[in-house]
Design an enzyme around this catalytic site. Structure first.
Site, PDB file in Angstrom:
ATOM      1  N   SER A  69       0.955  -1.174  -0.210  1.00 55.36           N
ATOM      2  CA  SER A  69       0.116  -0.144   0.097  1.00 55.36           C
ATOM      3  C   SER A  69       0.901   1.283   0.159  1.00 55.36           C
ATOM      4  O   SER A  69       1.775   1.411   0.828  1.00 55.36           O
ATOM      5  CB  SER A  69      -1.010   0.192   1.284  1.00 55.36           C
ATOM      6  OG  SER A  69      -1.663   1.124   1.196  1.00 55.36           O
ATOM      7  N   GLY A 117       8.128  -6.500   2.553  1.00 57.22           N
ATOM      8  CA  GLY A 117       9.198  -5.814   3.027  1.00 57.22           C
ATOM      9  C   GLY A 117      10.594  -6.239   2.341  1.00 57.22           C
ATOM     10  O   GLY A 117      11.420  -7.028   2.489  1.00 57.22           O
ATOM     11  N   GLY A 118      10.815  -5.312   1.292  1.00 55.97           N
ATOM     12  CA  GLY A 118      12.148  -5.480   0.503  1.00 55.97           C
ATOM     13  C   GLY A 118      12.223  -6.577  -0.524  1.00 55.97           C
ATOM     14  O   GLY A 118      13.183  -6.743  -1.174  1.00 55.97           O
ATOM     15  N   LEU A 120       0.482   9.759   4.735  1.00 58.45           N
ATOM     16  CA  LEU A 120      -0.998   9.399   4.434  1.00 58.45           C
ATOM     17  C   LEU A 120      -1.671  10.376   3.715  1.00 58.45           C
ATOM     18  O   LEU A 120      -2.832  10.472   3.835  1.00 58.45           O
ATOM     19  CB  LEU A 120      -1.526   8.809   5.522  1.00 58.45           C
ATOM     20  CG  LEU A 120      -0.953   7.307   5.973  1.00 58.45           C
ATOM     21  CD1 LEU A 120      -1.755   6.898   7.463  1.00 58.45           C
ATOM     22  CD2 LEU A 120      -1.171   6.033   4.851  1.00 58.45           C
ATOM     23  N   CYS A 122       1.334   2.767  10.222  1.00 59.82           N
ATOM     24  CA  CYS A 122       2.104   4.137   9.470  1.00 59.82           C
ATOM     25  C   CYS A 122       2.963   4.784  10.859  1.00 59.82           C
ATOM     26  O   CYS A 122       2.126   5.309  11.493  1.00 59.82           O
ATOM     27  CB  CYS A 122       1.178   4.774   8.610  1.00 59.82           C
ATOM     28  SG  CYS A 122       1.937   6.033   7.884  1.00 59.82           S
ATOM     29  N   ILE A 172       5.621  -6.727   6.737  1.00 62.91           N
ATOM     30  CA  ILE A 172       5.714  -5.749   7.787  1.00 62.91           C
ATOM     31  C   ILE A 172       5.604  -4.453   7.036  1.00 62.91           C
ATOM     32  O   ILE A 172       5.726  -4.243   5.779  1.00 62.91           O
ATOM     33  CB  ILE A 172       7.294  -5.720   8.406  1.00 62.91           C
ATOM     34  CG1 ILE A 172       8.411  -5.428   7.320  1.00 62.91           C
ATOM     35  CG2 ILE A 172       7.471  -6.974   9.094  1.00 62.91           C
ATOM     36  CD1 ILE A 172       9.821  -5.415   7.935  1.00 62.91           C
ATOM     37  N   ASN A 210      10.500   7.096   4.211  1.00 68.29           N
ATOM     38  CA  ASN A 210       9.345   7.928   3.390  1.00 68.29           C
ATOM     39  C   ASN A 210       8.689   8.570   4.897  1.00 68.29           C
ATOM     40  O   ASN A 210       8.697   7.843   5.804  1.00 68.29           O
ATOM     41  CB  ASN A 210       8.485   7.307   2.490  1.00 68.29           C
ATOM     42  CG  ASN A 210       7.254   6.418   3.249  1.00 68.29           C
ATOM     43  OD1 ASN A 210       6.425   7.103   3.607  1.00 68.29           O
ATOM     44  ND2 ASN A 210       7.398   5.303   3.143  1.00 68.29           N
ATOM     45  N   ALA A 211       8.172   9.765   4.657  1.00 70.15           N
ATOM     46  CA  ALA A 211       7.213  10.156   5.631  1.00 70.15           C
ATOM     47  C   ALA A 211       6.288  11.067   4.863  1.00 70.15           C
ATOM     48  O   ALA A 211       6.259  12.026   4.852  1.00 70.15           O
ATOM     49  CB  ALA A 211       8.203  11.059   6.685  1.00 70.15           C
ATOM     50  N   GLY A 218      -3.339   3.982   1.318  1.00 70.83           N
ATOM     51  CA  GLY A 218      -4.306   4.351   2.448  1.00 70.83           C
ATOM     52  C   GLY A 218      -5.162   5.345   2.332  1.00 70.83           C
ATOM     53  O   GLY A 218      -4.818   6.415   1.774  1.00 70.83           O
TER      54      GLY A 218
END
Lengths: 301, 267
Positions: free
Chosen positions: A20, A242-243, A72, A129, A190, A68-69, A45
């Protein structure tokens, strides 16, 4: 050779979906990927109302991955239903809608709004998140909070519920068990790992939010370990992520106990990654005379 | 149509300390226009993400793109070490470029600061070509104002083929001492429209200048990017009005830009 899998009664043609937030609602990658070939599309999301997200810089690269930040950012559920779900209508793939909120009621509002949407096959609940101040991860770091929100969502949800777990916890098995006991139909893990990067020349944080969620190939061993531990702890299906960038990566997760897998940040590196993972899994099955992908789930010895 | 494809380096040379001039052969070149960019992938897989680099020149007949870039980190340092015949993966063509139809019949000031100068070359070239195809009244006057750090005036000769070039340098060694705005003031340059690319303080000054003069300024923005195709929402800019796509006051620089009408964005 059978690549179909089933999660909570929903049959996917193959075990591959997207992380997502890394794929929009499929629209932006439609030019690169035939969405009909994916097991499922997992949307970015969405909340009850539009969210503006965090200030920039929102993304930065780190060794073997990125932080990343985004916070959402989303257009809100009404636009999502009218535009994004409508776009997905014509595709022969399963649709998983990732749901976020600041309070339990926010999540419930979205879940209820989606209950009549025929195009929505599954719900993924984002309680992990790390980039928003309220909600999200606050529900995903304590077993009691996770239990409460899972139960509440299950009361209102018409579609199967996948709880997306955070790796930023002491004991992932405990969280997986809490989700299962509260009625979750599946878990996904994750989400990103909270990280930080500092620009030594400017003596500032690389991200405006200071911290960000780490993704990319560098986090894969952590993710595989957590999927394995979760798979040992619960009976509900697991979507592992995850990766993952290649079929080999995806197969590690499946052997560790994941029924399905998500390709996330790798979409940014290689927009064709999802299709290559699907083809690579089929190649592996042919080479190793695996008749049914289900025989690989949790088959690590 | 956007795609990820392999590109062969046709040539590479240094134009100034830390500034490199690379020609790439790739089939997406035919789709490229002024103001657009491509993502260039390092071959070192510890650096995953494509580097957004603006198009300095596009030659459809040779399937070639010219990139003039500054070494700013590990990725661009890697690119600078490659030679003719080496290959790189690229993603493109990305973003919306300058809309030349809006510039017909106008005195257009093309303003580039530092590593914002390269896209002005393709823009000058395309305007020059457009002028050949339109009536006299629709021809644009091409006025180029570029700002450098010092006397290393890369791309100056290329730009002079298409219009009058005014120069500013921070150290005063060439042209007006100072930046592009100092040059505009000193030379009393008048224009009906501005197209600009450069550092944020320069773009802010241009936005203010354009508002005072009541002329449109089309500015090209930069931001850290991940996907480059509008999916990750990493590279947003604040917008004056609610954006049609995001439904909040944020537009995606990679897909809704990188060129924006200055009055539409809060910078």
């Amino acid at each position: 050779m059978r690549t179909e899998i089933e999660i909570a009664g929903v049959k996917w043609k193959n075990p591959v979906t997207v992380g997502s937030g890394t794929f929009g609602s499929g629209m932006e990658y439609d030019e690169f990927v035939d969405l009909n070939k994916l097991g499922a599309v997992t949307s970015k999301g969405v909340a009850n109302i539009p969210w503006p997200g965090n200030p920039t810089p929102r993304v930065t690269e780190v060794y073997g991955g990125m932080l990343n930040a985004i916070g959402l950012q989303n257009p809100g559920i009404d636009v999502f239903c009218e535009r994004d779900l409508k776009f997905l209508e014509s595709y022969d793939t399963k649709v998983i809608v990732n749901v976020c909120g600041k309070s339990i009621q926010d999540y419930v509002d979205v879940v209820e709004r989606l209950s009549d949407e025929k195009r929505v096959d599954m719900l993924e609940i984002n309680v992990s998140c790390p980039n928003v101040k309220e909600g999200a991860i606050a529900f995903g770091q304590k077993a009691e909070a996770l239990t409460e929100i899972t139960k509440e969502i299950k009361k209102h949800a018409k579609q199967p519920v996948i709880m997306k777990l955070s790796p930023n916890v002491t004991d992932i098995a405990e969280m997986a068990r809490a989700a299962e006991a509260a009625g979750a139909d599946a878990i996904s893990l994750i989400n990103t790992i909270t990280g930080m990067k500092i620009d030594i020349n400017r003596r500032t944080f690389a991200l405006a939010n200071k911290t960000g969620g780490m993704s990319g190939p560098a986090i894969k061993p952590v993710a595989v370990r957590m999927v394995y531990q979760a798979a040992q702890a619960v009976k509900i299906p697991i979507i592992g992520m995850g990766g993952i960038a290649t079929a080999e990566d995806a197969l590690e997760f499946i052997l560790a106990g994941a029924t399905a897998v998500s390709v996330g940040a790798a979409n940014f590196v290689n927009p064709y990654a999802t299709l290559q993972v699907i083809e690579g899994i089929e190649d592996y099955m042919r080479r190793n005379n695996v008749e049914d992908i289900k025989d690989l789930i949790g088959a690590v010895r | 149509m956007k795609k990820k494809t392999s590109a062969k380096i046709l040539s590479q040379k240094s134009l100034a300390p830390g500034i490199y001039d690379m020609w790439l052969e790739c089939d997406i070149a035919k789709d490229a226009h002024a103001g657009q960019f491509i993502g260039v992938y390092p071959n070192d897989k510890s650096t995953l993400l494509p580097r957004p680099i603006s198009i300095c020149e596009a030659d459809a007949s040779k399937s070639a793109l010219r990139l003039v870039y500054r070494v700013a980190g590990k990725g661009t340092a890697e690119f600078s070490r490659y030679n003719e015949g080496d290959c790189l993966d690229v993603l493109g063509v990305l973003g919306n470029g300058y809309d030349l139809s809006l510039l017909k019949g106008k005195r257009v000031m093309l303003m580039g600061g530092g590593i914002g100068i390269p896209p002005m070359l393709e823009l000058a070239k395309e305007l020059f070509e457009q002028n050949k195809a339109v009536t006299d009244g629709e021809k644009a006057e091409i006025i180029i104002v570029v700002g450098y750090r010092d006397s290393k005036t890369f791309l100056k000769e290329d730009l002079e083929k298409y219009g009058k070039v005014y120069i500013a340098s921070e150290d005063g060694s060439v042209g007006t001492k100072g930046n592009v705005m100092n040059a505009v003031a000193e030379e009393n340059i008048e224009a009906d429209a501005i197209c600009a690319c450069g550092p944020m303080p320069m773009l802010r000054a241009i936005k203010k200048f354009a508002e005072e003069k009541n002329i449109p300024a089309y500015i090209s923005l930069e931001e850290h990017m991940a996907c480059g195709v509008g999916a990750c929402l990493g590279c947003v800019v604040k917008t004056k009005e609610v954006d049609h796509h995001s439904h909040v006051n944020n537009a995606r620089i990679c897909t809704d830009g990188p060129v924006f009408l200055a009055e539409d964005v809060e910078i």
